[in-house]
Design a protein around this motif. Sequence first.
Motif, PDB file in Angstrom:
ATOM      1  N   TYR A 208       0.851  -1.169   0.000  1.00  0.00           N
ATOM      2  CA  TYR A 208       0.000   0.000   0.000  1.00  0.00           C
ATOM      3  C   TYR A 208       0.894   1.228   0.000  1.00  0.00           C
ATOM      4  O   TYR A 208       2.077   1.149   0.339  1.00  0.00           O
ATOM      5  CB  TYR A 208      -0.969   0.003   1.189  1.00  0.00           C
TER       6      TYR A 208
ATOM      7  N   TYR B 235      -3.558   5.929   3.315  1.00  0.00           N
ATOM      8  CA  TYR B 235      -2.864   5.097   2.339  1.00  0.00           C
ATOM      9  C   TYR B 235      -3.859   4.543   1.347  1.00  0.00           C
ATOM     10  O   TYR B 235      -5.073   4.521   1.592  1.00  0.00           O
ATOM     11  CB  TYR B 235      -2.058   3.986   3.007  1.00  0.00           C
TER      12      TYR B 235
ATOM     13  N   TYR C 166      -7.675   4.187   2.888  1.00  0.00           N
ATOM     14  CA  TYR C 166      -8.001   4.481   4.283  1.00  0.00           C
ATOM     15  C   TYR C 166      -7.422   5.843   4.616  1.00  0.00           C
ATOM     16  O   TYR C 166      -6.258   6.119   4.313  1.00  0.00           O
ATOM     17  CB  TYR C 166      -7.396   3.433   5.214  1.00  0.00           C
TER      18      TYR C 166
ATOM     19  N   LEU D 103       5.288   1.187   5.077  1.00  0.00           N
ATOM     20  CA  LEU D 103       6.019   2.088   5.969  1.00  0.00           C
ATOM     21  C   LEU D 103       7.503   1.762   5.917  1.00  0.00           C
ATOM     22  O   LEU D 103       8.268   2.180   6.774  1.00  0.00           O
ATOM     23  CB  LEU D 103       5.510   1.939   7.405  1.00  0.00           C
TER      24      LEU D 103
ATOM     25  N   HIS E 119       4.133  -0.734  15.047  1.00  0.00           N
ATOM     26  CA  HIS E 119       5.344  -0.363  14.338  1.00  0.00           C
ATOM     27  C   HIS E 119       6.133   0.596  15.223  1.00  0.00           C
ATOM     28  O   HIS E 119       5.550   1.387  15.979  1.00  0.00           O
ATOM     29  CB  HIS E 119       5.011   0.381  13.038  1.00  0.00           C
TER      30      HIS E 119
ATOM     31  N   LEU F 211       9.205   3.485  14.655  1.00  0.00           N
ATOM     32  CA  LEU F 211       9.986   4.241  13.691  1.00  0.00           C
ATOM     33  C   LEU F 211      10.989   5.121  14.420  1.00  0.00           C
ATOM     34  O   LEU F 211      10.708   5.616  15.515  1.00  0.00           O
ATOM     35  CB  LEU F 211       9.079   5.125  12.829  1.00  0.00           C
TER      36      LEU F 211
ATOM     37  N   THR G  80      11.518   2.783   9.509  1.00  0.00           N
ATOM     38  CA  THR G  80      10.877   1.775  10.345  1.00  0.00           C
ATOM     39  C   THR G  80      11.918   0.802  10.882  1.00  0.00           C
ATOM     40  O   THR G  80      12.692   0.231  10.126  1.00  0.00           O
ATOM     41  CB  THR G  80       9.808   1.014   9.545  1.00  0.00           C
TER      42      THR G  80
ATOM     43  N   GLY H 224      -7.569  -0.786  10.017  1.00  0.00           N
ATOM     44  CA  GLY H 224      -7.140  -0.155   8.776  1.00  0.00           C
ATOM     45  C   GLY H 224      -6.574   1.227   8.973  1.00  0.00           C
ATOM     46  O   GLY H 224      -5.611   1.613   8.302  1.00  0.00           O
ATOM     47  N   ALA H 225      -7.161   2.008   9.842  1.00  0.00           N
ATOM     48  CA  ALA H 225      -6.611   3.338  10.108  1.00  0.00           C
ATOM     49  C   ALA H 225      -5.370   3.207  10.987  1.00  0.00           C
ATOM     50  O   ALA H 225      -5.193   2.220  11.700  1.00  0.00           O
ATOM     51  CB  ALA H 225      -7.648   4.206  10.794  1.00  0.00           C
TER      52      ALA H 225
END
Lengths: 114, 109
Positions: free
Chosen positions: A35, A52, A60, A101, B36, B38, B48, B96-97
């Motif tokens: 994505y 993305y 989204y 990412l 995640h 970073l 990342t 998803g967000a």
Amino acid sequence: QVQLQESGPGLVKPSQTLSLTCTVSGGSISSGAYYWTWIRQRPGKGLEWIGYTYYNGRAYYNPSLRSRITTSVDTSKNQFSLQVNSVTAADTAVYYCARGLMYWGQGTLVTVSS
Amino acid sequence: QAVVTQEPSLTVSPGGTVTLTCASSTGAVSSGHYPHWLQQKPGQAPRTLIYDTTKKHSETPARFSGSLLGAKAALTLSGAQPEDEAEYYCLLSYSGARVFGGGTKLTVL
């Protein structure tokens, strides 16, 4: 090695539309495995996830920005794009594009000012 | 929208170990939030280090590791180096967000 590069105007007037493009090299944007992300960072502040999209258009968005954002993918140019409508000074930021990412562009500063 | 909370700042001695944490306003952080981590140094794009709780990017130094610690996601740095001084951001997924934490400024001193 995948590389991404943001491009677009560095200065946008208030109430106008901010438009940025991210050009991808070293890999196909049509791969369904990935994505394509937009993130921004206001001066001196933290990271803010914008949204993305997949190559097929599924997307989204950050709920706080959703009403003003449009993203798109151009597979013929291996690019994806971000538009932010009705910008204000609060949209002044460094805008980053990324594949997922993992691979990031260097970022581009967009200033909203008259 | 969920709020993701990190320690604003931490200090670690060179060669020391430090753990950064990431909490969610919606409850316990789980693997389903795909945490995640970073790292961002001044003037640079983020990179990342850790994704999906524990997985490492191919270029992530071995001294970094990710985990779940109680109700939080955690990033542990074992054997801190001067070059690890940076801002660290946690990112969680919510159906998803994605939501970033406010970042932790890590000082190696």
